[in-house]
Scaffold this active site. Structure first.
Site, PDB file in Angstrom:
ATOM      1  CE  LYS A  65      -3.952  -0.029   2.673  1.00  0.00           C
ATOM      2  NZ  LYS A  65      -4.925   0.186   3.623  1.00  0.00           N
ATOM      3  CE  LYS A  77      -2.142  -3.400  10.854  1.00  0.00           C
ATOM      4  NZ  LYS A  77      -2.965  -2.301   9.901  1.00  0.00           N
ATOM      5  CB  THR A 149     -10.110   5.967   4.339  1.00  0.00           C
ATOM      6  OG1 THR A 149      -8.979   5.969   5.043  1.00  0.00           O
ATOM      7  CG2 THR A 149      -9.996   4.670   3.466  1.00  0.00           C
TER       8      THR A 149
HETATM    9  P1  NAD Z   1     -15.529   1.280  11.904  1.00  0.00           P
HETATM   10  O1  NAD Z   1     -15.609   0.269  13.129  1.00  0.00           O
HETATM   11  O2  NAD Z   1     -15.408   2.666  11.911  1.00  0.00           O
HETATM   12  O3  NAD Z   1     -16.736   0.655  10.823  1.00  0.00           O
HETATM   13  C1  NAD Z   1     -17.057  -0.282  10.490  1.00  0.00           C
HETATM   14  C2  NAD Z   1     -18.349  -0.449  10.002  1.00  0.00           C
HETATM   15  O4  NAD Z   1     -18.778  -1.690   9.771  1.00  0.00           O
HETATM   16  C3  NAD Z   1     -19.534  -0.319  11.560  1.00  0.00           C
HETATM   17  O5  NAD Z   1     -20.351   0.511  11.096  1.00  0.00           O
HETATM   18  C4  NAD Z   1     -19.651  -1.947  12.027  1.00  0.00           C
HETATM   19  O6  NAD Z   1     -21.145  -1.526  12.577  1.00  0.00           O
HETATM   20  C5  NAD Z   1     -20.015  -2.293  10.311  1.00  0.00           C
HETATM   21  N1  NAD Z   1     -19.826  -3.653  10.374  1.00  0.00           N
HETATM   22  C6  NAD Z   1     -19.181  -4.427  11.212  1.00  0.00           C
HETATM   23  N2  NAD Z   1     -19.465  -5.804  10.743  1.00  0.00           N
HETATM   24  C7  NAD Z   1     -20.386  -5.825   9.747  1.00  0.00           C
HETATM   25  C8  NAD Z   1     -20.935  -6.843   9.167  1.00  0.00           C
HETATM   26  N3  NAD Z   1     -20.850  -8.266   9.350  1.00  0.00           N
HETATM   27  N4  NAD Z   1     -21.696  -6.418   8.274  1.00  0.00           N
HETATM   28  C9  NAD Z   1     -22.079  -4.940   7.929  1.00  0.00           C
HETATM   29  N5  NAD Z   1     -21.507  -4.108   8.690  1.00  0.00           N
HETATM   30  C10 NAD Z   1     -20.690  -4.483   9.506  1.00  0.00           C
HETATM   31  O7  NAD Z   1     -14.363   0.809  11.076  1.00  0.00           O
HETATM   32  P2  NAD Z   1     -13.462   1.666   9.663  1.00  0.00           P
HETATM   33  O8  NAD Z   1     -12.476   2.357  10.424  1.00  0.00           O
HETATM   34  O9  NAD Z   1     -14.617   2.321   9.057  1.00  0.00           O
HETATM   35  O10 NAD Z   1     -12.804   0.512   9.019  1.00  0.00           O
HETATM   36  C11 NAD Z   1     -13.575  -0.455   8.001  1.00  0.00           C
HETATM   37  C12 NAD Z   1     -12.716  -1.260   7.264  1.00  0.00           C
HETATM   38  O11 NAD Z   1     -11.749  -0.483   6.478  1.00  0.00           O
HETATM   39  C13 NAD Z   1     -11.574  -1.991   8.020  1.00  0.00           C
HETATM   40  O12 NAD Z   1     -11.602  -3.424   7.113  1.00  0.00           O
HETATM   41  C14 NAD Z   1     -10.500  -1.494   8.098  1.00  0.00           C
HETATM   42  O13 NAD Z   1      -9.235  -2.409   8.299  1.00  0.00           O
HETATM   43  C15 NAD Z   1     -10.510  -0.614   6.625  1.00  0.00           C
HETATM   44  N6  NAD Z   1      -9.525   0.574   6.493  1.00  0.00           N
HETATM   45  C16 NAD Z   1      -9.706   1.445   7.293  1.00  0.00           C
HETATM   46  C17 NAD Z   1      -9.108   2.818   7.352  1.00  0.00           C
HETATM   47  C18 NAD Z   1      -9.369   3.958   7.971  1.00  0.00           C
HETATM   48  O14 NAD Z   1      -8.912   5.030   7.549  1.00  0.00           O
HETATM   49  N7  NAD Z   1     -10.085   3.857   9.043  1.00  0.00           N
HETATM   50  C19 NAD Z   1      -8.137   2.677   6.153  1.00  0.00           C
HETATM   51  C20 NAD Z   1      -8.082   1.730   5.181  1.00  0.00           C
HETATM   52  C21 NAD Z   1      -8.895   0.758   5.452  1.00  0.00           C
END
Ligand code: NAD
Length: 370
Positions: A65, A77, A149
């Site tokens: 990435k 990590k 993001t």
């Molecule tokens: P977050 O916890 O803020 O949001 C996750 C959302 O997914 C929540 O609304 C939760 O209720 C929902 N969720 C969980 N399980 C679910 C399911 N089985 N079905 C439907 N919804 C479900 O997390 P985030 O920071 O938004 O991260 C989400 C994803 O993005 C992760 O995989 C994370 O690794 C990836 N990511 C995040 C970032 C960042 O900047 N935060 C950057 C790159 C990748």
């Protein structure tokens, strides 16, 4: 010996360190995968069921990435064994102990990930003087609050939609996981005229072909409630979301949301992942063979780490967002063009782009990976 080096290949990992401090119940692992481009940036994940294998896979994903994003940083990590919901005093002691145990590994920079946040990064910084994803008061750019993001993801959608020959205005979007990434992606896309037709969180899913009110959903989420309580649209079973007809389907929750057993249900033209590893390799291949354009996760969702790296180098919020826009647009375009030119899946083109950058950086070092 064989077992200890089971992850080793030509790119890394440079080191795997396990730390243990019985006095506070600390058990943690750091994988520094490759630092040819610069000190590794990667999040600290806290969960009871993490593993060395997971840590390595995530560290390698960060190598790719960061290289694809053209950042002067390698990939790493760290994982901390424990329930992130534990009382805050215990969590603070564990996070501080983890930072102290790894403070002398100066080629790794801690960032937030699942189970950790900007407060945790402030604790790390207070112990060892380096971390990204900090609170604003100590020079941070709050990437989740600002939606770094999701902002990048909306740009990836724009570029990919143009390559598929449709505009974002009027495009129907489905978001699985309306959390910090999913919600901001929905907002930035709605601002460009896209229409959110279905969304889910861990407690439910809703669908309205005429379009959902993104700001009303944001207010609901801010109040700690579920999309299922929105009152508009039709409730959906969580596994029904994949079959909702749309132009753009955005997985933004858990790994492996799209698998061999449900990929054929998808009725979208584009998949643009907010989540990391949101599809099994077999499902991603199947979609490619059936005409669904799948933008690789580490290209589309790099906005957060670009923001973190800009913060580390002292950039302003505005400069960070300009960098996200520029890098995500040009990388998405380069990867999709190369994939079309050679008739290979976008992931193959993206991995080749990233690995060739890592290898070029390795060529300038005395030792290749560190
Ligand atoms: P977050 O916890 O803020 O949001 C996750 C959302 O997914 C929540 O609304 C939760 O209720 C929902 N969720 C969980 N399980 C679910 C399911 N089985 N079905 C439907 N919804 C479900 O997390 P985030 O920071 O938004 O991260 C989400 C994803 O993005 C992760 O995989 C994370 O690794 C990836 N990511 C995040 C970032 C960042 O900047 N935060 C950057 C790159 C990748």
């Amino acid at each position: 010996m064989e077992d200890a080096f089971r992850f080793a290949d030509e790119l890394g990992p440079a080191k795997i360190i396990h730390v243990h401090e019985p006095g506070v119940g600390l058990r943690g692992t750091l994988v520094v995968d490759n630092t040819a481009a610069g000190p590794a940036i990667g999040g600290l994940r806290m969960a009871p069921d993490v593993s060395t294998q997971e840590c390595f896979r995530l560290a390698r994903a960060m190598t790719l990435k960061n290289a694809a994003a053209g950042l002067p940083h390698g990939g790493g990590k760290s994982v901390l064994y424990g329930d992130p919901g534990m009382p805050v005093e215990r969590k603070e002691r564990l996070v501080r102990a983890m930072a102290c145990a790894l403070g002398d590994v100066t080629d790794y920079i801690f960032g937030p990930d699942m189970g950790t946040d900007e407060t945790c990064m402030a604790w790390v910084r207070s112990e060892i003087g380096r971390a990204v994803g900090l609170p604003r008061e100590i020079g941070g750019i709050p990437l989740d609050e600002l939606g770094a993001t999701g902002f990048g993801l909306a740009h990836a959608c724009d570029v990919a939609a143009a390559r598929r020959g449709f505009p974002l205005a009027g495009a129907r979007v489905v978001v699985q996981g309306l959390g910090s990434v999913g919600l901001h992606a929905a907002r930035f896309l709605a601002a460009r005229g896209a229409v959110l037709v279905a969304a889910s969180d861990s407690r439910g899913a809703i669908h309205d072909p005429k379009g959902l009110d993104v700001e009303a959903l944001a207010a609901l989420k801010r109040a700690g409630r579920s999309v299922a309580e929105h009152g508009a649209g039709r409730p959906l079973a969580a596994d029904g979301l994949i079959a909702v007809e749309c132009e753009i389907w955005i997985p933004a929750a858990r790994p492996d949301a799209i698998r061999e057993d449900n990929a054929a249900q998808l009725r979208a033209r584009l998949v643009v992942p907010g989540a990391n590893i949101p599809a099994t390799p077999g499902a991603e291949r199947w979609l490619h063979e059936h005409g669904v354009l799948f933008v690789p996760d580490f290209i589309a969702n790099a906005g957060g780490v670009i923001c973190a790296a800009m913060e580390y180098h002292g950039a302003s919020q505005r400069a960070a967002f300009e960098a996200i826009e520029e890098k995500i647009r040009s990388n998405t375009d380069a990867v999709l063009r190369e994939s079309e030119r050679r008739g290979v899946p976008p992931r193959e083109a993206a991995v080749e782009l990233a690995v060739s950058r890592v290898k070029r950086a390795m060529g300038w070092r005395r030792w290749s990976i560190f």
